[in-house]
Write an enzyme that holds these catalytic residues in place. Structure first.
Site, PDB file in Angstrom:
ATOM      1  N   GLY A  56      -2.705  -2.185 -13.662  1.00  0.00           N
ATOM      2  CA  GLY A  56      -1.749  -3.287 -13.710  1.00  0.00           C
ATOM      3  C   GLY A  56      -2.403  -4.640 -13.485  1.00  0.00           C
ATOM      4  O   GLY A  56      -2.074  -5.625 -14.158  1.00  0.00           O
ATOM      5  N   THR A  57      -3.320  -4.707 -12.552  1.00  0.00           N
ATOM      6  CA  THR A  57      -3.941  -5.995 -12.217  1.00  0.00           C
ATOM      7  C   THR A  57      -4.724  -6.546 -13.405  1.00  0.00           C
ATOM      8  O   THR A  57      -4.589  -7.725 -13.764  1.00  0.00           O
ATOM      9  CB  THR A  57      -4.862  -5.827 -10.987  1.00  0.00           C
ATOM     10  OG1 THR A  57      -4.066  -5.338  -9.905  1.00  0.00           O
ATOM     11  CG2 THR A  57      -5.507  -7.143 -10.598  1.00  0.00           C
ATOM     12  N   HIS A 113      -0.791   4.811 -12.317  1.00  0.00           N
ATOM     13  CA  HIS A 113      -0.621   5.475 -11.013  1.00  0.00           C
ATOM     14  C   HIS A 113       0.755   5.257 -10.399  1.00  0.00           C
ATOM     15  O   HIS A 113       1.065   5.819  -9.344  1.00  0.00           O
ATOM     16  CB  HIS A 113      -1.735   5.085 -10.035  1.00  0.00           C
ATOM     17  CG  HIS A 113      -1.666   3.714  -9.454  1.00  0.00           C
ATOM     18  ND1 HIS A 113      -1.216   3.486  -8.181  1.00  0.00           N
ATOM     19  CD2 HIS A 113      -1.992   2.506  -9.945  1.00  0.00           C
ATOM     20  CE1 HIS A 113      -1.290   2.185  -7.914  1.00  0.00           C
ATOM     21  NE2 HIS A 113      -1.755   1.576  -8.975  1.00  0.00           N
ATOM     22  N   SER A 120       0.948   0.414 -15.421  1.00  0.00           N
ATOM     23  CA  SER A 120      -0.116   1.053 -14.652  1.00  0.00           C
ATOM     24  C   SER A 120       0.192   2.537 -14.484  1.00  0.00           C
ATOM     25  O   SER A 120       1.309   2.894 -14.102  1.00  0.00           O
ATOM     26  CB  SER A 120      -0.207   0.378 -13.277  1.00  0.00           C
ATOM     27  OG  SER A 120      -1.204   0.987 -12.503  1.00  0.00           O
ATOM     28  N   GLN A 129       6.467  -1.701 -12.256  1.00  0.00           N
ATOM     29  CA  GLN A 129       7.436  -0.906 -11.479  1.00  0.00           C
ATOM     30  C   GLN A 129       8.626  -0.454 -12.323  1.00  0.00           C
ATOM     31  O   GLN A 129       9.534   0.197 -11.808  1.00  0.00           O
ATOM     32  CB  GLN A 129       7.936  -1.708 -10.273  1.00  0.00           C
ATOM     33  CG  GLN A 129       6.856  -2.010  -9.240  1.00  0.00           C
ATOM     34  CD  GLN A 129       6.383  -0.780  -8.479  1.00  0.00           C
ATOM     35  OE1 GLN A 129       6.997   0.292  -8.528  1.00  0.00           O
ATOM     36  NE2 GLN A 129       5.281  -0.916  -7.768  1.00  0.00           N
ATOM     37  N   ASN A 141       8.515  -4.925  -6.953  1.00  0.00           N
ATOM     38  CA  ASN A 141       7.865  -3.822  -6.250  1.00  0.00           C
ATOM     39  C   ASN A 141       8.392  -3.656  -4.829  1.00  0.00           C
ATOM     40  O   ASN A 141       8.365  -2.570  -4.274  1.00  0.00           O
ATOM     41  CB  ASN A 141       6.346  -4.012  -6.225  1.00  0.00           C
ATOM     42  CG  ASN A 141       5.932  -5.418  -5.875  1.00  0.00           C
ATOM     43  OD1 ASN A 141       6.306  -6.376  -6.564  1.00  0.00           O
ATOM     44  ND2 ASN A 141       5.184  -5.561  -4.801  1.00  0.00           N
ATOM     45  N   CYS A 185      -0.545  -5.050   0.131  1.00  0.00           N
ATOM     46  CA  CYS A 185      -1.577  -6.047   0.417  1.00  0.00           C
ATOM     47  C   CYS A 185      -1.118  -7.032   1.488  1.00  0.00           C
ATOM     48  O   CYS A 185      -1.925  -7.733   2.072  1.00  0.00           O
ATOM     49  CB  CYS A 185      -1.953  -6.798  -0.851  1.00  0.00           C
ATOM     50  SG  CYS A 185      -0.542  -7.582  -1.606  1.00  0.00           S
TER      51      CYS A 185
HETATM   52  N1  PLP Z   1       2.351  -5.427 -10.633  1.00  0.00           N
HETATM   53  C1  PLP Z   1       3.238  -4.814  -9.830  1.00  0.00           C
HETATM   54  C2  PLP Z   1       4.682  -5.199  -9.898  1.00  0.00           C
HETATM   55  C3  PLP Z   1       2.820  -3.816  -8.954  1.00  0.00           C
HETATM   56  O1  PLP Z   1       3.702  -3.207  -8.156  1.00  0.00           O
HETATM   57  C4  PLP Z   1       1.445  -3.473  -8.917  1.00  0.00           C
HETATM   58  C5  PLP Z   1       0.932  -2.461  -7.950  1.00  0.00           C
HETATM   59  O2  PLP Z   1       1.355  -2.406  -6.816  1.00  0.00           O
HETATM   60  C6  PLP Z   1       0.556  -4.140  -9.772  1.00  0.00           C
HETATM   61  C7  PLP Z   1       1.051  -5.100 -10.611  1.00  0.00           C
HETATM   62  C8  PLP Z   1      -0.915  -3.835  -9.785  1.00  0.00           C
HETATM   63  O3  PLP Z   1      -1.170  -2.600 -10.409  1.00  0.00           O
HETATM   64  P1  PLP Z   1      -2.561  -1.827 -10.168  1.00  0.00           P
HETATM   65  O4  PLP Z   1      -2.496  -1.258  -8.793  1.00  0.00           O
HETATM   66  O5  PLP Z   1      -2.591  -0.787 -11.228  1.00  0.00           O
HETATM   67  O6  PLP Z   1      -3.651  -2.837 -10.339  1.00  0.00           O
END
Ligand code: PLP
Length: 388
Positions: A69-70, A201, A199, A177, A149, A327
């Site tokens: 996702g990032t 996972h 993402s 999400q 999230n 985080c």
């Molecule tokens: N965007 C949202 C809304 C998320 O909840 C998350 C993960 O917690 C991410 C992005 C980041 O995803 P990844 O952990 O695959 O980098």
């Protein structure tokens, strides 16, 4: 263990693991190799791409695989900006994940203007403000999440997309999400979305792999350059096993959405957890609109307490939950999402996110409901007036 932290990550489905296994063992060919051994890996990647495209209702060639996702969020934003170098305004919401907030923060330091659309106390976007912002002359892009999230609150992305389209603003949606939990149709009702991140996972796939949807007609510049992989839109030898896992997870998610039972069952468990907490523990509040949420998420504020203390005692009882974004834990500030919703401090500080999955059981909810009231009572006895 009772795992109620599925917005942080989910367990890999056994069928996903099984699908991946041969690509971690005997099928180790490089998908870019000419020989048949490499081409087997290539075919597996293309099969996974079809599966993800099916889940989203898009063309397979509109997807690139990423590290999660990032990366997808960063690539979406930076890639759109690179294609519109003359425009310096970015529209976003005040409750985005750090995978969007952090790159925007950096862009602000280099001269971009970031317009954050506020949310109301239920966590919903202020649509008139958004529509007005879209009409400003210098807008390069809008990046707005689908489902939050921390609270599970779902934005009306079709309405956001309509506002973006009306002003010809390209729209990126962080759907990390939402994918697998909500029906998505990028050819139909969601045709106004230009880019979308997901993402693996978060939907019972492996960590470190995701995808970015880039509509065929959208101007976008690649972030990672290297080899010819992903039709030169994302260089680097592919994470074959991870991509195969994402493909398998996408199919399972699609089946669960289609069966019409899996998510209503999860929502009923979540609702039972909420009802039980509200009935047995005084001064508890559900944060976010209860009627427009992902079926698996509840964010409950235990007034007057610190979330970290609750999590610690839950963890001692082998119950996994979370305080806002993973985080953000470790800091004593309430999460930026709850602050943006203007929740009272004494509720925001004691906010716990419980997030279920398709694998959550009734027994897990019963046990949580048996343990939680005692924990809150104990803590309130020792911290009676925090944030009063
Ligand atoms: N965007 C949202 C809304 C998320 O909840 C998350 C993960 O917690 C991410 C992005 C980041 O995803 P990844 O952990 O695959 O980098």
């Amino acid at each position: 263990m009772i795992y109620l932290d599925n917005n942080a990550t989910t367990g890999v489905d056994p069928l996903v693991r099984e699908a991946m296994l041969s690509y971690l063992t005997e099928c180790y060919g490089n998908p870019s190799s000419m020989h048949r051994f490499g081409q087997e890996a290539r075919q597996a990647i293309e099969e996974a791409r079809r599966r993800v495209a099916d889940l989203l209702g898009c063309e397979p060639r509109e997807l690139i695989f990423s590290s999660g996702g990032t990366e997808s969020d960063n690539a979406a934003i930076l890639g759109l900006l690179a294609s519109r170098p003359d425009r310096k305004t970015i529209i976003t919401s005040s409750v985005e994940h750090s995978a969007v907030r952090a790159p925007l923060h950096q862009l602000a330091r280099t001269g971009y203007r970031i317009v954050e659309i506020p949310v109301d106390t239920a966590g919903h976007l202020e649509m008139p403000t958004l529509t007005a912002a879209m009409k400003e002359p210098d807008v390069a892009l809008a990046t707005i999440m689908w489902a939050n999230n921390e609270t599970g609150v779902i934005f009306d992305v079709a309405a956001v997309a309509a506002a973006a389209k009306a002003s010809s603003v390209p729209l990126h949606v962080d759907a990390v999400q939402a994918v697998g939990k909500l029906p998505i149709d990028l050819r139909g009702v969601h045709a106004g979305i230009d880019l979308l991140s997901l993402s693996a996972h978060k939907l019972h796939g492996p960590k470190g792999v995701g995808a970015l949807f880039i509509r065929r007609t959208t101007r976008w510049t690649p972030l990672l350059r290297g080899g010819p992989q992903e039709r030169e839109r994302r260089g680097g030898t592919e994470n074959v096993a991870g991509i195969v896992g994402l493909g398998a997870a996408a199919t399972l998610a699609q089946q669960a959405l289609a069966d019409g039972q899996s998510w209503p069952r999860v929502a009923a468990l979540r609702d039972r957890l909420e009802a039980g907490v509200l009935a047995t523990i005084p001064e508890t509040y559900i944060n976010g609109d209860r009627s427009a949420r992902t079926p698996n998420t509840t964010n409950i504020g235990f007034a007057g307490l610190e979330a970290e203390a609750i999590l610690l005692l839950l963890s001692e009882q082998d119950i996994c939950a979370s305080a806002g974004a993973a985080c953000a834990s470790g800091s004593l500030e309430p999460s930026p999402v709850l602050q943006a919703m203007r929740l009272p401090e004494r509720v925001a500080h004691g906010a716990i996110r419980f997030s279920l999955s398709r694998r959550s059981t009734s027994q897990e909810i019963d046990e949580t409901l048996a343990i939680l009231p005692g924990i809150i009572e104990r803590l309130r006895a020792v911290m009676p007036v925090a944030h009063a």
